[in-house]
Scaffold this motif. Sequence first.
Motif, short mmCIF file in Angstrom:
data_model
loop_
_atom_site.label_atom_id
_atom_site.label_comp_id
_atom_site.label_asym_id
_atom_site.label_seq_id
_atom_site.Cartn_x
_atom_site.Cartn_y
_atom_site.Cartn_z
N PRO A 1 5.07 -3.58 -2.22
CA PRO A 1 4.66 -2.34 -1.53
C PRO A 1 5.06 -2.32 -0.06
O PRO A 1 5.47 -1.28 0.47
N TYR A 2 4.98 -3.47 0.60
CA TYR A 2 5.34 -3.52 2.02
C TYR A 2 6.85 -3.41 2.20
O TYR A 2 7.32 -2.88 3.21
N SER A 3 7.60 -3.89 1.23
CA SER A 3 9.06 -3.75 1.32
C SER A 3 9.47 -2.28 1.22
O SER A 3 10.45 -1.86 1.85
N LEU A 4 8.72 -1.50 0.45
CA LEU A 4 9.02 -0.07 0.39
C LEU A 4 8.70 0.63 1.71
O LEU A 4 9.37 1.61 2.08
N LEU A 5 7.69 0.12 2.42
CA LEU A 5 7.43 0.66 3.76
C LEU A 5 8.61 0.37 4.68
O LEU A 5 9.00 1.22 5.50
N VAL A 6 9.18 -0.83 4.55
CA VAL A 6 10.36 -1.17 5.35
C VAL A 6 11.53 -0.27 4.96
O VAL A 6 12.30 0.17 5.82
N VAL A 7 11.67 0.03 3.67
CA VAL A 7 12.73 0.93 3.21
C VAL A 7 12.58 2.31 3.84
O VAL A 7 13.56 2.92 4.29
N ALA A 8 11.34 2.82 3.89
CA ALA A 8 11.11 4.13 4.49
C ALA A 8 11.48 4.14 5.97
O ALA A 8 12.07 5.11 6.47
N VAL A 9 11.17 3.05 6.68
CA VAL A 9 11.53 2.96 8.09
C VAL A 9 13.05 2.92 8.25
O VAL A 9 13.62 3.58 9.13
N LEU A 10 13.72 2.15 7.40
CA LEU A 10 15.18 2.07 7.47
C LEU A 10 15.82 3.43 7.19
O LEU A 10 16.81 3.81 7.84
N THR B 1 14.25 10.68 0.98
CA THR B 1 14.45 9.24 1.19
C THR B 1 13.31 8.60 1.94
O THR B 1 12.97 7.43 1.70
N VAL B 2 12.69 9.33 2.86
CA VAL B 2 11.57 8.77 3.62
C VAL B 2 10.24 9.06 2.93
O VAL B 2 9.36 8.19 2.88
N GLY B 3 10.08 10.25 2.42
CA GLY B 3 8.78 10.63 1.87
C GLY B 3 8.47 10.01 0.52
O GLY B 3 7.30 9.69 0.24
N LEU B 4 9.49 9.83 -0.33
CA LEU B 4 9.23 9.29 -1.68
C LEU B 4 8.63 7.88 -1.65
O LEU B 4 7.59 7.65 -2.28
N VAL C 1 4.00 4.34 -2.39
CA VAL C 1 3.27 3.18 -1.87
C VAL C 1 1.82 3.57 -1.58
O VAL C 1 0.90 2.77 -1.82
N SER C 2 1.59 4.77 -1.07
CA SER C 2 0.21 5.20 -0.82
C SER C 2 -0.58 5.29 -2.11
O SER C 2 -1.77 4.92 -2.15
N LEU C 3 0.06 5.74 -3.19
CA LEU C 3 -0.62 5.76 -4.49
C LEU C 3 -0.94 4.34 -4.96
O LEU C 3 -2.03 4.08 -5.50
N ALA C 4 0.00 3.41 -4.78
CA ALA C 4 -0.24 2.02 -5.19
C ALA C 4 -1.37 1.40 -4.40
O ALA C 4 -2.25 0.73 -4.97
N PHE C 5 -1.39 1.63 -3.10
CA PHE C 5 -2.48 1.09 -2.27
C PHE C 5 -3.81 1.72 -2.63
O PHE C 5 -4.84 1.04 -2.66
N ALA C 6 -3.82 3.02 -2.90
CA ALA C 6 -5.06 3.69 -3.27
C ALA C 6 -5.62 3.13 -4.58
O ALA C 6 -6.83 2.90 -4.70
#
Length: 383
Positions: free
Chosen positions: A111-120, A42-45, A50-55
């Motif tokens: 992409p930033y919303s997925l970062l928020v999802v990982a934090v949640l 749930t956190v790593g996916l 997102v890291s692939l998208a940013f790259a």
Amino acid sequence: MSLSHTAAEYMLSDALLPDPSSSRAKGLRLELPSDRLLKFVTVGLPLFLVSLAFAREFSAGSQISCFSPTNFTGKQSAYTDTACWDSLIHHGFDAEGRAITKSLWALKVFPYSLLVVAVLMYLPYLLWRYAAAPALHCDLLFIIDELDKSYNRSVRLVQHMKKVQQASAEPEQFWEEYERARRERYFEFPLLERYLTCKQHAHALVSIYILRNLLLLLFLAATCLYLVFLHLNIFFQDEFSCSIKTGLLQAEPHIPSLIPCKLVFFSVFQLISLSVGSVYVLLIPVVIYNALQLCQWDKGLLSIYEMLPAFDLLSRRMLTCPLNDLNIILLFLRANISELSSFSRLNAVSALREATANKEDIDTVIDFMTLLAGLETTKPKHQ
């Protein structure tokens, strides 16, 4: 003393467990295997995707491509791409010909919303780590230590009883004394049993564990609904009409009113959202299973320790409603079974419980350890 008696004494001495090392406290697992898997996925996916998208964004450049008029220079075309990406508003017309606008900003912040999802997704594990893990760590250390000590005390008891049995001239008198000692519960371990009973009436750990799973389930469902909303409203529109006639360019006659644009990484965002959504949907039954496993007792571990004299937490039917801290502790004891040295030895003795045909014919250590298992003995019922 005969050679067989000497061998039996040495074998019983070897049966004693060594003193626990300090590494036991560091090696305890304070998360169940299924919970560790959930945390990893749930956190790593979302972080990985997102890291692939940013790259790809940094390596490929702009995420939008606008079809500027042919009379535009290179700088004007670059300005058009930047302005349309900054606004990200689709200008269109409805069935009656009226002008409408639709914001596509969710694509920019996706992409930033997925970062928020990982934090949640990490919040439930922080709750467990700081609210429950310290108390659970102390409980596991004490119970594991006491279970191993109970095993050692039982082995020392066997050593003493074997010496008494060998020195006894009347075997029947020895067995009568043994039966009386069991009836009067001289062999009980009151500290451990009372501690486990106390944990059976506590609900702090189980409440935090249920809250943790409810929060995780809520965040998974909310993320899936958010992705469904994006697909239904935005993720079917990779082309849009952009207007740059704003500010100083509003009165310029050579600038068209609408410029068609296409989102370059639209398909990548779709793939990321489908991957995250499908995996999270598959994880929802796992979270529900983790919560439902608290509805039944894990009696396998304690049943092995009931071979010890007067350890009868199960036989006295003290296990009532499983929604309590004792059930949580049993689950984590099962996860830390490698730290419980006495379990493997008692499990081996359990497999040999029926090896002795006549309990009065005790010539080997295995025979006497099966005696310790309580062959043909009846434990007293408590009023």
